[in-house]
Design a protein around this motif. Structure first.
Motif, mmCIF file in Angstrom:
data_model
loop_
_atom_site.group_PDB
_atom_site.id
_atom_site.type_symbol
_atom_site.label_atom_id
_atom_site.label_comp_id
_atom_site.label_asym_id
_atom_site.label_seq_id
_atom_site.Cartn_x
_atom_site.Cartn_y
_atom_site.Cartn_z
ATOM 1 N N LEU A 42 -8.131 2.202 9.152
ATOM 2 C CA LEU A 42 -7.365 2.274 7.913
ATOM 3 C C LEU A 42 -6.092 3.086 8.133
ATOM 4 C CD1 LEU A 42 -10.355 2.963 5.530
ATOM 5 C CD2 LEU A 42 -8.895 0.936 5.438
ATOM 6 N N SER A 43 -5.004 2.646 7.518
ATOM 7 C CA SER A 43 -3.711 3.297 7.688
ATOM 8 C C SER A 43 -3.537 4.437 6.688
ATOM 9 C CB SER A 43 -2.587 2.282 7.486
ATOM 10 O OG SER A 43 -2.556 1.860 6.128
ATOM 11 N N SER A 44 -2.453 5.182 6.849
ATOM 12 C CA SER A 44 -2.117 6.247 5.899
ATOM 13 C C SER A 44 -1.977 5.678 4.493
ATOM 14 C CB SER A 44 -0.809 6.922 6.305
ATOM 15 O OG SER A 44 -0.869 7.435 7.612
ATOM 16 N N GLY A 45 -1.343 4.502 4.378
ATOM 17 C CA GLY A 45 -1.171 3.868 3.079
ATOM 18 C C GLY A 45 -2.493 3.446 2.467
ATOM 19 N N ASP A 46 -3.399 2.920 3.303
ATOM 20 C CA ASP A 46 -4.721 2.513 2.814
ATOM 21 C C ASP A 46 -5.470 3.702 2.220
ATOM 22 O OD1 ASP A 46 -4.217 -0.040 3.787
ATOM 23 O OD2 ASP A 46 -5.251 0.328 5.692
ATOM 24 N N ILE A 47 -5.441 4.811 2.939
ATOM 25 C CA ILE A 47 -6.140 6.017 2.484
ATOM 26 C C ILE A 47 -5.509 6.538 1.202
ATOM 27 C CG2 ILE A 47 -6.842 8.359 3.094
ATOM 28 C CD1 ILE A 47 -6.523 7.489 6.072
ATOM 29 N N ALA A 48 -4.173 6.529 1.154
ATOM 30 C CA ALA A 48 -3.459 7.041 -0.017
ATOM 31 C C ALA A 48 -3.779 6.231 -1.266
ATOM 32 C CB ALA A 48 -1.958 7.048 0.250
ATOM 33 N N VAL A 49 -3.914 4.902 -1.131
ATOM 34 C CA VAL A 49 -4.259 4.056 -2.278
ATOM 35 C C VAL A 49 -5.615 4.460 -2.841
ATOM 36 C CG1 VAL A 49 -4.902 1.717 -2.976
ATOM 37 C CG2 VAL A 49 -2.847 2.071 -1.624
ATOM 38 N N GLU A 72 1.991 -10.015 7.950
ATOM 39 C CA GLU A 72 1.208 -9.654 9.132
ATOM 40 C C GLU A 72 0.922 -8.162 9.215
ATOM 41 O OE1 GLU A 72 3.244 -11.080 12.535
ATOM 42 O OE2 GLU A 72 2.945 -13.204 12.054
ATOM 43 N N HIS A 73 1.629 -7.373 8.406
ATOM 44 C CA HIS A 73 1.505 -5.923 8.525
ATOM 45 C C HIS A 73 0.929 -5.240 7.290
ATOM 46 C CE1 HIS A 73 3.916 -6.426 12.134
ATOM 47 N NE2 HIS A 73 4.819 -7.062 11.426
ATOM 48 N N SER A 74 1.010 -5.874 6.138
ATOM 49 C CA SER A 74 0.545 -5.203 4.922
ATOM 50 C C SER A 74 0.321 -6.194 3.785
ATOM 51 C CB SER A 74 1.566 -4.144 4.477
ATOM 52 O OG SER A 74 2.776 -4.782 4.076
ATOM 53 N N CYS A 75 -0.407 -5.714 2.781
ATOM 54 C CA CYS A 75 -0.541 -6.428 1.517
ATOM 55 C C CYS A 75 -0.586 -5.360 0.434
ATOM 56 C CB CYS A 75 -1.791 -7.306 1.484
ATOM 57 S SG CYS A 75 -3.344 -6.398 1.605
ATOM 58 N N SER A 76 -0.395 -5.758 -0.804
ATOM 59 C CA SER A 76 -0.329 -4.768 -1.880
ATOM 60 C C SER A 76 -1.395 -5.029 -2.933
ATOM 61 C CB SER A 76 1.056 -4.779 -2.530
ATOM 62 O OG SER A 76 1.329 -6.047 -3.087
ATOM 63 N N PHE A 77 -1.771 -3.950 -3.644
ATOM 64 C CA PHE A 77 -2.687 -4.054 -4.771
ATOM 65 C C PHE A 77 -1.935 -3.685 -6.043
ATOM 66 C CE2 PHE A 77 -6.522 -4.863 -2.599
ATOM 67 C CZ PHE A 77 -6.577 -4.079 -1.446
ATOM 68 N N ASP A 78 -2.245 -4.373 -7.129
ATOM 69 C CA ASP A 78 -1.734 -4.004 -8.441
ATOM 70 C C ASP A 78 -2.639 -2.893 -8.967
ATOM 71 O OD1 ASP A 78 -0.970 -3.697 -11.064
ATOM 72 O OD2 ASP A 78 -0.887 -5.840 -11.495
ATOM 73 N N THR A 79 -2.146 -1.645 -8.957
ATOM 74 C CA THR A 79 -3.000 -0.507 -9.307
ATOM 75 C C THR A 79 -3.503 -0.588 -10.747
ATOM 76 O OG1 THR A 79 -1.023 0.801 -9.847
ATOM 77 C CG2 THR A 79 -1.929 1.033 -7.641
ATOM 78 N N ARG A 80 -2.823 -1.352 -11.594
ATOM 79 C CA ARG A 80 -3.290 -1.512 -12.976
ATOM 80 C C ARG A 80 -4.600 -2.281 -13.036
ATOM 81 N NH1 ARG A 80 2.102 -4.284 -15.093
ATOM 82 N NH2 ARG A 80 1.649 -5.362 -13.127
ATOM 83 N N LYS A 81 -4.924 -3.000 -11.975
ATOM 84 C CA LYS A 81 -6.157 -3.795 -11.944
ATOM 85 C C LYS A 81 -7.288 -3.106 -11.191
ATOM 86 C CE LYS A 81 -3.626 -8.152 -12.342
ATOM 87 N NZ LYS A 81 -3.323 -9.471 -11.751
#
Length: 283
Positions: free
Chosen positions: A105-112, A79-88
């Motif tokens: 967008l969150s701090s994490g979204d921007i950082a990605v 409910e709070h987050s999901c992750s991306f495989d940066t290799r893809k």
């Protein structure tokens, strides 16, 4: 590490014999049109998947789409987050994910986005609301994710402290306390009875210019106490410690309407600092 995809090839020129003339038919090339249509179809499919997860389970789902319309990854989180495989995440990829709550967008979204070759990061919500940032020029990432995330999250928390009226700026009392500790380190003797004026006089003898701003004096003392601070680098970081002391209050504030505006302001600031394009219909 992100594996780059390279295309290596050679283009050979076609040479005709002198004075030889010939007529060619116009090329019927629809590669760009097909690529554009494929990407549009992929975006439509991704948004359908994300919206379905939001509507039925209230979960975040993320999708990576390449510039030519290939869906490289679908990842469902909580409910709070999901992750991306940066290799893809290929160069100029589009990252789309769902936000169960209407938030920018969150701090994490921007950082990605900043830490990878991605070109755009977008969050979509149940009612068609969105928050999107895009790079103006392609790059492979401008920093390490964790450091970028820490810096952005710190900015957000300090902006919240400003609105809450909680002071986190280093003052002369803070500098005097640091100075007393430094003198004790240097002399091996207790300095409990020293006044602020006496502390500053002693610091001058150690080469510390006490006529500078409290922040500058503090930075100089941190340099002098480098080895003493190796095990506790945030001991005299007032901003860091003030955030920790008020973290529950900050989190509660960021859930309010005023806090929503602060989150929006953070994305605006990041767009300005990193030369990004910020678009949203949340406001």
């Amino acid at each position: 590490m992100i594996n780059r995809i390279n295309f290596l090839g050679q283009i050979q020129t076609i040479q005709s014999k002198k004075n030889e003339h010939f007529q060619t038919k116009p090329m019927e090339c629809d590669c760009f049109v097909k690529s554009a249509n494929l990407k549009e179809s992929a975006i439509k499919k991704a948004k359908e998947i994300i919206s379905e997860e939001l509507a039925e389970k209230n979960l975040e789902t993320g999708v990576i789409i390449s510039p030519d319309g290939e869906i490289c990854q679908i990842s469902t989180g909580n409910e709070h987050s999901c992750s991306f495989d940066t290799r893809k995440i290929v160069p100029n990829a589009l990252l789309i994910h769902g936000h169960p709550v209407e938030l920018p967008l969150s701090s994490g979204d921007i950082a990605v986005l900043l830490a990878t070759p991605a070109g755009t990061q977008e969050a979509i919500m149940k009612d068609g609301k969105f928050s999107r940032i895009s790079k103006k020029t392609q790059d492979n990432g401008v920093g390490e994710y964790r450091q970028l995330y820490y810096e952005l999250e710190k900015q957000l928390n300090l902006m919240a402290l400003d609105k809450l009226g909680i002071d986190y700026k280093t003052n002369y009392d803070d500098v005097a306390a640091m100075g007393k500790d430094y003198i004790e380190y240097a002399t091996g003797q207790s300095q409990e009875d020293l006044s602020q004026e006496e502390i500053f006089e002693k610091l001058e003898k150690y080469g510390v210019d006490t006529n500078k701003t409290p922040k500058d004096i503090a930075e100089k003392l941190k340099e002098l106490m480098f080895y003493q601070l190796l095990l506790n680098p945030h001991k005299y970081d007032k901003e860091h410690n003030c955030i920790l002391d008020n973290i529950d209050t900050i989190k509660e504030f960021l859930e309010t309407e005023e806090g929503l505006q602060i989150r929006h302001n953070l994305v605006q600031k990041a767009a300005q600092d990193y030369d990004l394009i910020y678009e949203t219909n949340l406001f």
